[in-house]
Every structure is written in C-alpha cells, then in structure tokens.
Scaffold this motif. Structure first.
Motif, PDB file in Angstrom:
ATOM      1  N   ARG A   1     -16.454 -29.564 -24.317  1.00 17.19           N
ATOM      2  CA  ARG A   1     -16.405 -28.885 -23.232  1.00 17.19           C
ATOM      3  C   ARG A   1     -15.590 -27.372 -22.844  1.00 17.19           C
ATOM      4  NH1 ARG A   1     -19.730 -31.474 -19.290  1.00 17.19           N
ATOM      5  NH2 ARG A   1     -20.455 -34.024 -19.926  1.00 17.19           N
TER       6      ARG A   1
ATOM      7  N   GLY B   1     -17.120 -24.849 -14.607  1.00 19.86           N
ATOM      8  CA  GLY B   1     -17.692 -23.862 -15.189  1.00 19.86           C
ATOM      9  C   GLY B   1     -19.014 -22.300 -15.385  1.00 19.86           C
ATOM     10  N   THR B   2     -18.746 -22.262 -16.175  1.00 22.65           N
ATOM     11  CA  THR B   2     -20.559 -21.280 -15.555  1.00 22.65           C
ATOM     12  C   THR B   2     -20.611 -20.974 -17.480  1.00 22.65           C
ATOM     13  OG1 THR B   2     -19.630 -20.153 -13.711  1.00 22.65           O
ATOM     14  CG2 THR B   2     -21.023 -18.613 -14.976  1.00 22.65           C
TER      15      THR B   2
ATOM     16  N   SER C   1     -11.268 -21.396 -21.789  1.00 22.08           N
ATOM     17  CA  SER C   1     -12.238 -21.725 -22.797  1.00 22.08           C
ATOM     18  C   SER C   1     -13.274 -21.732 -23.266  1.00 22.08           C
ATOM     19  CB  SER C   1     -12.221 -23.065 -23.015  1.00 22.08           C
ATOM     20  OG  SER C   1     -12.834 -23.857 -22.388  1.00 22.08           O
TER      21      SER C   1
ATOM     22  N   ASP D   1     -14.965 -23.306 -19.796  1.00 21.43           N
ATOM     23  CA  ASP D   1     -14.903 -22.667 -18.881  1.00 21.43           C
ATOM     24  C   ASP D   1     -15.745 -22.103 -19.076  1.00 21.43           C
ATOM     25  OD1 ASP D   1     -12.479 -24.062 -18.117  1.00 21.43           O
ATOM     26  OD2 ASP D   1     -11.513 -23.280 -18.962  1.00 21.43           O
TER      27      ASP D   1
ATOM     28  N   THR E   1     -23.590 -23.365 -13.070  1.00 21.38           N
ATOM     29  CA  THR E   1     -22.338 -23.378 -12.424  1.00 21.38           C
ATOM     30  C   THR E   1     -22.304 -25.112 -12.245  1.00 21.38           C
ATOM     31  OG1 THR E   1     -22.390 -21.458 -11.121  1.00 21.38           O
ATOM     32  CG2 THR E   1     -20.643 -22.708 -10.845  1.00 21.38           C
TER      33      THR E   1
ATOM     34  N   CYS F   1      -9.783 -14.988 -22.021  1.00 20.66           N
ATOM     35  CA  CYS F   1     -10.445 -16.551 -22.368  1.00 20.66           C
ATOM     36  C   CYS F   1      -9.505 -16.452 -23.185  1.00 20.66           C
ATOM     37  CB  CYS F   1     -11.187 -16.724 -22.896  1.00 20.66           C
ATOM     38  SG  CYS F   1     -12.809 -15.885 -21.921  1.00 20.66           S
TER      39      CYS F   1
ATOM     40  N   LEU G   1     -20.051 -28.385 -19.548  1.00 20.09           N
ATOM     41  CA  LEU G   1     -19.294 -27.383 -19.289  1.00 20.09           C
ATOM     42  C   LEU G   1     -18.209 -28.125 -18.549  1.00 20.09           C
ATOM     43  CD1 LEU G   1     -22.153 -25.239 -16.996  1.00 20.09           C
ATOM     44  CD2 LEU G   1     -20.589 -24.377 -18.269  1.00 20.09           C
ATOM     45  N   ASN G   2     -17.292 -27.198 -18.422  1.00 16.60           N
ATOM     46  CA  ASN G   2     -16.266 -28.525 -18.232  1.00 16.60           C
ATOM     47  C   ASN G   2     -16.463 -28.360 -16.401  1.00 16.60           C
ATOM     48  OD1 ASN G   2     -14.120 -29.389 -19.376  1.00 16.60           O
ATOM     49  ND2 ASN G   2     -13.247 -26.696 -20.285  1.00 16.60           N
TER      50      ASN G   2
ATOM     51  N   VAL H   1      -9.484 -17.578 -18.269  1.00 18.14           N
ATOM     52  CA  VAL H   1     -10.345 -19.273 -18.208  1.00 18.14           C
ATOM     53  C   VAL H   1      -9.616 -19.459 -19.205  1.00 18.14           C
ATOM     54  CG1 VAL H   1     -12.097 -19.195 -17.189  1.00 18.14           C
ATOM     55  CG2 VAL H   1     -12.070 -18.560 -19.727  1.00 18.14           C
TER      56      VAL H   1
END
Length: 507
Positions: free
Chosen positions: A215, A265-266, A154, A217, A352, A173, A261-262, A152
């Motif tokens: 934000r 994202g998680t 970020s 990922d 998520t 990352c 979170l994007n 990911v």
C-alpha cells in the motif's frame, strides 16, 4: 544498458547541458519548431557551432549525425556506443536514445530524461517500434501539475515510462516505486533516475502485479488509455495502448487502487474513458468506484467525437498520408460501433481513502482554464469536503473566509442595482458562482473572524429579512462555496498571486 552514468552526468553538466542553456542557444523559435517535429530553426540558431553544448543538442534533440572526433569533446563515445546510447556511422556517431535536460520551475524537479528518439522528425518516415518509450509529453507534464505535493512516506508511479513522474515524486516522497510492463521503459527510467540523482525502486509487470500486497500514500498514473481495436503485438504501441477492451485498462487502474492505498492516501490519474449512447458517462465511471469505499472526484476536461479521436491517434502512430490510414480508420470505426462508443472523455480522476461511512463521489465537466499547478486545489479537496459536510450547529459556529475571490457586478449603466453578482476565484479551478444580494452580503462578510451564525444574523438585520428564511437560502450556498474552495476554514487556501507554468521542459 550498462553505462557509467556518473561520468555521463558529469560530462553533460560540464557541457552546460541545461534547459536554460539549450533554450538560449536554439531560441524560442527553435524550441517551438522542435515541438512541431522540425529541426531547421534550431539548426539555424546554432549557426554551424560544434562546441560541446552544440554537439549534445545536435545529437539528442536534432537527431543529427556528428563527427565522432567532435562528439569525443563532449562525451565518452566508446562507453555510450557500448551502452546503446550512440551508434557509429562511419566517421560519425548518431544517437539511439533521446537524452535531454529537464527542469520544472514550479516544484524544482530537475535532471535528465532518457527516452526514445522523437519519430517523424523533419517528416522522416519510420515505423514506431511497439515498445517505444515516450519522453516528457504534454500529458505527463499535466499529470505532474495535478499531483498533490504533500510530503508522504511512499508513492507508486504506475506505468512509469521514461520516469518523469518519479523525478517529481522524489521531491516530496520518502520512497518511490515505479512499475511498467515495458522492459525498455524501465531501462530508460533507470537511466533517468541515475542521471538525475534520485532513487526509484523500478519493477517489471502489469498494473498492480509488481506491488501485490503493498500500500502507498500516493499513486499516480498516466496509463496507456488509447482505445484502439485489437491488433497483433507488433502493431500495438505499448506506451499508449493496452490489451483491455475499450477503457477496461483505465477501469482496472481505478478499481485496483482501493487495494493499494493507505488510509488517507490519494490516487490521481490522467485518463480517457468511453462515452456511450446507452448510459451517461458519469454513471459508467460511478460503477467503477462504488463499493471501493473511496472518495472520487472526476473532472472531464475535454470531449472528442469518435472521428476526431481516431484521427488524433492514427496521426500519432505515423499513419497520416500512408496507405494504411483508411483501412486502419475503418477498423477503428467498426470497433467503436461494436462497443457503442460515440465520444471519448478526457480528464482527471482523484480517489481518496478518506474513511467516510458514505464516500463522496463527484463527476463534473470543466473545460475551462485553471491555474497551474492545480494540484494545490486537489490537495485541499478533502478538507473542503469535510467543511461542506459539517453538521449545521458546527457550521454556524465556524468562521470561514473567502479565499482569493473577487466580486464582479454586471448591469445596465446607471442602474441602481446590478443584474448579476458573481464571485470568482483567481486560483485553483477558477470557479465562479452567481449570488443574489443577500448571499453576496453573507459571503462577503465571512472574513475568518465572524462565524457563519453571526454573519447571518447581521445580514438579516441589515436587509430586514426573516433570519430563518435567509439561513435556509444561504446555508446551501455556503456549503457549495466550501466544497468548491471559494470559502476555506483555517489557514488553507492562500492566494496565488500569478499563474505558474511548466516552461522548463524541452519539447
């Protein structure tokens, strides 16, 4: 702390200060004894040696005083004294920080961890400073194995501590931000990153304040979740205790993730939560995530009664055997009585930003064995949910397959038919489902080539069953098997041949 970290890394490397080399010198018994906070077995294994590797083990792992002349052969003593890593004690030097090699064989994260010295080594009595920086603990290693390891852009390491999670995140990352309220922790995390050759953007502040408006990922955290009664600043241990009431800090971490979170994202957290008499724990935690728009999967791994929980953390604070033990115990009990806390749940939370119109919220207790790194199962969770929610016509046209599942039959010897048929995973969460003959036939025939519709038609014909009745009974089982990753679509869910373990950390 101002250090020539490049020179220090070179000196540590030149001395062969690696996980494997250290374990080879102190042996299995020495490693296990260090895990019990005793150094005798490791000291015996070193057999009086004072070569550079032995000196490093003695200084940083056994917390022994070493003659300065011997230490000079392994380290730039003056630089480390000036930088606050070593202290002179007459003709000897002693370590003020714990520096140890780190190597995780399951994802390749490696380097050196900087933290505070382990308190209570060899039963020594010493108060744990309030800004104490914990090294690689069983909890931090568990979190590292939980985390989804997809590449990911970020990641946010919330409450970075000594920086161990950042070492793992840097593997997959592009950009890693680490935050902590404890400035001493940030100093250790900076030393960890520099000695390990990874880049981490370290920021000071509480919870999400240092990343306001940003934000990511991926967000990971093993926050200070211990539910201790209010106390003065000097008595509170920052690495494990916050200033929120009960599990309020964990709630804030969970709720706040939605704003950071994007899409797609998680966030993954290893935490504790209160179990009260007036409300099921699932309802309490559901209230934390409802309205955030996030999918939520909570797995309770362990449950402790309040007495066991209090004793665990009073012992961790070094109060066992002291005059403070009983008064502190009473304060904790009064605090739990006031809040109605009867038990404490310990487990994993994954959130998520799946963008669903109706977020999927799942709360379960799973105290059973799992295959590590279990992050593989978390990485596949979103696709598994998508597959389990397919409209009926799409599900019938899909061609899932069993993923690393074995069938077990249980029955009386000589009986024509088994009493029980169980399908059991050999990877991930090691789930098992009991099925009847028709369900076993249907799931067993799903090989990735035949569609669900084709398999149901064939099973109905072979077993002489009404197709509609068979479908009504088997389709829910297929949906559950997809959600639990016993069945997978496409190329996901590859078998794991054996269980890997994080064995490279020096405890």
């Amino acid at each position: 702390m101002q250090l020539d970290t490049t020179s220090l890394r070179e000196r540590l490397t030149a001395a062969g200060y690696t996980v494997d080399s250290v374990l080879d010198r102190i042996g299995e018994a020495g490693q296990e004894a260090l895990g019990r906070n005793t150094t005798v077995a490791a000291d015996v294994a070193l057999a009086g040696a004072m070569d550079p590797l032995a000196v490093l083990v003695r200084l940083f792992l056994l917390q022994q005083a070493v003659p300065a002349a011997r230490a000079e052969a392994a380290l730039d003593v003056e630089d480390l004294v000036a930088g606050g890593v070593l202290r002179r004690d007459g003709d000897d030097v002693v370590a003020l920080l714990d520096l140890r090699p780190y190597d995780s064989p399951d994802d390749g994260a490696s380097g050196f961890l900087a933290s505070d010295l382990t308190p209570g080594m060899d039963a020594a009595t010493s108060a744990t400073r309030s800004d104490y920086v914990l090294g690689a603990s069983p909890a931090s290693l568990t979190l590292a194995q939980l985390v989804v390891r997809d590449e990911v852009g970020s990641a946010l390491d919330l409450g970075t501590g000594c920086g161990v999670q950042a070492l793992h995140l840097a593997r997959h990352c592009e950009r890693v931000v680490g935050t902590d309220l404890n400035e001493r922790a940030l100093e250790c995390a900076r030393l960890t990153a520099e000695l390990s050759g990874v880049e981490v953007d370290l920021r000071h502040g509480s919870l999400y304040e240092p990343v306001a408006g940003e934000r990511f990922d991926l967000i990971v955290s093993n926050p200070p979740y211990v539910m201790s009664p209010p106390s003065g600043g000097d008595a509170r241990l920052t690495y494990r205790e916050g200033t929120h009431t009960a599990d309020g800090l964990v709630e804030a971490v969970v709720r706040g993730s939605a704003d950071h979170l994007n899409p797609g994202g998680t966030a993954q957290f290893l935490v504790n939560w209160a179990v009260t008499a007036d409300q099921p724990w699932q309802e309490r935690l559901r209230g934390w995530v409802e309205g955030t728009g996030l999918d939520c999967w909570v797995i309770e791994r362990e449950r402790l009664d309040r007495y066991s929980y209090i004793e665990l953390w009073l012992t961790d604070a070094g109060l066992a055997g002291s005059e403070e033990w009983l008064p502190a115990y009473r304060r904790w009990l009064d605090y739990f009585d006031e809040l109605g806390i009867e038990e404490v749940g310990m487990g994993w939370i994954m959130l998520t930003a799946a963008g669903r119109a109706e977020p999927q919220l799942r709360f379960e207790s799973w105290p059973h064995a799992v295959v590590q790194p279990v992050g593989i199962a978390f990485a596949q969770a979103r696709d598994a949910i998508d597959a389990s929610l397919l409209p009926l016509d799409e599900l019938l046209a899909a061609a899932p397959r069993l993923a690393d599942v074995k069938q077990e039959t249980i029955g009386e010897p000589g009986a024509a038919d088994p009493q029980h048929i169980v399908l059991r995973q050999r990877s991930g969460l090691l789930r098992a489902i009991e099925v009847d003959t028709a369900e076993a036939a249907a799931l067993g025939a799903l090989d990735g080539d035949l569609t669900v519709g084709q398999v149901l038609a064939a099973v109905a014909q072979v077993l002489d069953l009404d197709p509609a009745e068979l479908a009504a009974g088997v389709i829910p089982v297929i949906r559950d098997a997809l959600r639990d990753q016993l069945l997978v679509l496409g190329g996901s869910g590859e078998a794991v041949e054996e269980e890997p373990h994080v064995v490279g950390a020096l405890n």
